[in-house]
Design a protein around this motif. Structure first.
Motif, PDB file in Angstrom:
ATOM      1  N   GLY A 129     -34.970  52.480 -11.611  1.00  0.00           N
ATOM      2  CA  GLY A 129     -34.436  52.932 -10.189  1.00  0.00           C
ATOM      3  C   GLY A 129     -35.415  53.164  -9.139  1.00  0.00           C
ATOM      4  N   ASP A 164     -35.918  55.294  -7.043  1.00  0.00           N
ATOM      5  CA  ASP A 164     -36.148  56.542  -6.594  1.00  0.00           C
ATOM      6  C   ASP A 164     -37.434  57.029  -7.302  1.00  0.00           C
ATOM      7  N   THR A 184     -32.254  48.732 -10.307  1.00  0.00           N
ATOM      8  CA  THR A 184     -31.027  48.984 -10.188  1.00  0.00           C
ATOM      9  C   THR A 184     -30.416  49.857  -8.978  1.00  0.00           C
ATOM     10  N   GLY A 185     -29.109  49.703  -8.507  1.00  0.00           N
ATOM     11  CA  GLY A 185     -28.487  50.723  -7.870  1.00  0.00           C
ATOM     12  C   GLY A 185     -28.452  52.129  -8.449  1.00  0.00           C
ATOM     13  N   ILE A 186     -28.194  52.780  -7.508  1.00  0.00           N
ATOM     14  CA  ILE A 186     -27.781  54.250  -8.244  1.00  0.00           C
ATOM     15  C   ILE A 186     -26.260  54.415  -8.111  1.00  0.00           C
ATOM     16  N   ILE A 187     -25.579  54.833  -9.322  1.00  0.00           N
ATOM     17  CA  ILE A 187     -24.091  55.041  -9.491  1.00  0.00           C
ATOM     18  C   ILE A 187     -23.849  56.246  -8.964  1.00  0.00           C
ATOM     19  N   ARG A 188     -23.135  56.222  -7.775  1.00  0.00           N
ATOM     20  CA  ARG A 188     -22.636  57.577  -7.122  1.00  0.00           C
ATOM     21  C   ARG A 188     -21.003  57.801  -7.267  1.00  0.00           C
ATOM     22  N   LYS A 209     -24.994  61.270  -5.761  1.00  0.00           N
ATOM     23  CA  LYS A 209     -25.570  60.976  -6.993  1.00  0.00           C
ATOM     24  C   LYS A 209     -25.115  61.685  -8.095  1.00  0.00           C
ATOM     25  N   ALA A 269     -21.907  45.784  -9.037  1.00  0.00           N
ATOM     26  CA  ALA A 269     -23.339  46.426  -8.769  1.00  0.00           C
ATOM     27  C   ALA A 269     -24.346  45.333  -8.254  1.00  0.00           C
ATOM     28  N   GLN A 319     -28.407  47.686  -4.560  1.00  0.00           N
ATOM     29  CA  GLN A 319     -27.662  48.566  -3.819  1.00  0.00           C
ATOM     30  C   GLN A 319     -26.993  49.757  -4.599  1.00  0.00           C
ATOM     31  N   ASP A 320     -26.610  50.647  -4.076  1.00  0.00           N
ATOM     32  CA  ASP A 320     -26.024  51.688  -4.798  1.00  0.00           C
ATOM     33  C   ASP A 320     -24.320  51.514  -5.188  1.00  0.00           C
TER      34      ASP A 320
END
Length: 530
Positions: free
Chosen positions: A122, A124, A152-156, A162, A193, A197-198
């Motif tokens: 990720g 972050d 990867t994007g962050i799954i929200r 988050k 995805a 991008q998230d």
């Protein structure tokens, strides 16, 4: 020196970040790097391997006297106490690329897999983990640990938060797998995805993946149901018996292989999933399979055998294209369809995992089977005509399930091949499609035009024209009232300036939808009025 190598390997392109924009973030972090406190005051983690001898008396400030301090893993003996702090999480994690494979010994596994090809993580933790692994790699192994980093994007959740244990807003993957299947979860999330991008998670994405798996299974079952002992799996394709649809789907397969291979090489997994969705569901199932049903159910065994051979060729390639995305169902279908039977074990005979990745068909294949762009143009034009022809039913509010008669007036002097005329009838769900070069349509007959010709839907006996005009006029009046209602709100400053942006956009979209509906109703009414 290690720091400069760690920074330069990304800046100079020796290591690729996907998407590339994260390389600037990495460079920003490395440009402002600070001292690293390697310990934390936590109750869990790897304890700092530092021991103090409390029995030797008070340790002098800043002392390195071995009587007072030892740095080692095991206890030096009686009277020594280990520091209660633990190592920073990333202090042990930065050794991951090589410490897991026998380091500091130069094991065969370490030689084989260091450096490795890809890291998936990720964005972050670019600095907390990625940068530190690169630095540790150069410090202890003398080389970068990996060549590509895929972020990867962050799954929200639907509120944009988050997903985390503390919020309790994350679904249990095992529950989703039990409900929809592992392949459905994998494909559904991947398709939604975009690179880097998230993602706002919605269970409908997984449900869509499940529906896609079912569609693939049913497409393979259809091939098994229409075949028999006289039509073996993966028969020989006869170039002389190929229809325009056969050539079209082979060209579309070639296009999908090229586009998909390129998307995967660029780490655009979402785009790759979209390519598969378009090709399989849209081009193969919606168009080719439906158009081929007339040949499969016809009275010419040679044509049927050839059509089934094309289906097998496409499906065997398609399963290999799908395998990275849906490994379980493709493995099952690969064996269930028998596509493995004549292959060596190391080339797909034992498992689809070893089957060769499909390659573009190539010019020799094109020449042998008579493929060229004209095949695409003809079938694309015909399919466009069919799509427009389906919409003709709306003019008389005629159900899609009702068998009706169409009249087709071809453009030019060339005859329309029997297969294409049968495909038009099949895909329009028509009772008949009559050829009428000199057809003179009655007043108010709805029609559509294409490069291939004009398609008419005679309404005699299907509808009461005057009653339909009255219905459309009434619908138009209701539609206009809705348009005026929305316009009045949008033109009111007290509304437009005070409502939330999302509500304002919703009303704007509502206006566009009502205006589009008005255009359709007006077109239908104009057609009936001649």
């Amino acid at each position: 020196m290690v720091f400069e190598k760690s920074r330069a390997v990304v800046a100079k392109g020796g290591m690729k970040f996907h998407p590339e924009r994260w390389a600037k973030v990495y460079d920003h972090w490395m440009g402002g790097i600070q001292d690293w406190c390697i310990s934390r005051q936590l109750w869990w983690g790897h304890r700092v391997p530092v021991w103090y001898n409390t029995a030797a008396g008070e340790m002098p400030s800043g002392s390195s006297d071995p009587r007072f301090v030892r740095c080692q893993i095991e206890s030096p003996g009686e009277g020594w106490e280990q520091d209660p702090d633990v190592l920073d999480t990333w202090f042990s994690s930065w050794l991951w690329p090589f410490a897991t494979m026998g380091w500091p010994e130069q094991t065969e596994t370490l030689k084989k897999f260091y450096p490795t090809t890809d890291l998936v993580t990720g964005p972050d933790i670019i600095f907390f983990w990625v940068a530190r692994m690169i630095m540790a790699g150069y410090e202890f192994m003398g080389d970068m640990p990996f060549k590509n980093v895929y972020f990867t994007g962050i799954i929200r959740d639907k509120q944009g938060r988050k997903m985390s244990k503390s919020l309790g807003n994350s679904p249990d993957p095992l529950d989703l797998i039990a409900k929809f299947g592992a392949d459905a979860l994998r494909f559904g999330v991947m398709r939604s995805a975009p690179l880097g991008q998230d993602v706002l998670y919605d269970e409908q994405q997984v449900e869509l993946g499940r529906n896609f798996c079912n569609k693939l299974w049913n497409a393979c079952r259809f091939r098994q149901m229409v075949g028999s002992a006289e039509f073996p799996i993966e028969g020989e394709i006869d170039p002389k018996l190929l229809s325009s649809d056969d050539k079209w789907i082979l060209l579309k397969l070639d296009q999908a292989i090229t586009e998909l291979t390129d998307a995967l090489a660029k780490y655009k997994f979402n785009e790759a999933a979209q390519i598969l969705y378009r090709f399989f569901w849209g081009e193969y199932c919606d168009w080719y399979l439906e158009a081929s049903k007339s040949a499969i159910s016809g009275n010419e065994p040679a044509v049927k055998a050839n059509t089934l051979a094309v289906i097998d060729f496409v499906l065997s390639n398609m399963l290999r294209l799908f395998h990275p995305f849906m490994p379980f169902i493709t493995e099952e279908l690969w064996h269930g369809m028998g596509y493995h039977e004549e292959l060596p074990a190391e080339q797909g005979g034992g498992t689809i995992m070893f089957a060769h990745w499909p390659k573009p068909l190539g010019q020799e294949f094109y020449n042998h089977y008579g493929l060229d762009d004209s095949c695409l143009k003809v079938v694309d034009s015909r399919n466009q005509l069919i799509s427009q022809g389906r919409n003709l039913r709306q003019f008389g509010n005629i159900p899609a399930s009702k068998k009706v008669k169409f009249v087709f007036a071809p453009a030019g002097d060339l005859p329309l091949p029997a297969h294409d005329l049968a495909a038009i009838r099949q895909l329009l769900n028509a009772e008949t499609v009559e050829l009428g070069r000199d057809y003179q349509p009655p007043k108010g007959t709805p029609s559509v035009h294409s490069d291939l010709g004009t398609l008419y839907l005679p309404l005699a006996g299907l509808i009461d024209v005057e009653a339909e005009k009255a219905r459309l006029t009434k619908e138009l009046a209701k539609n206009q009232a809705e348009i005026e209602k929305v316009e009045q709100k949008l033109n009111n400053p007290a509304f437009a300036e005070k409502v939330p942006p999302a509500v304002l956009e919703e009303h704007k979209q509502r206006l566009v939808d009502w205006q589009s509906k008005r255009a359709q109703l007006q077109s239908a009414l104009d057609s009936l009025q001649g």
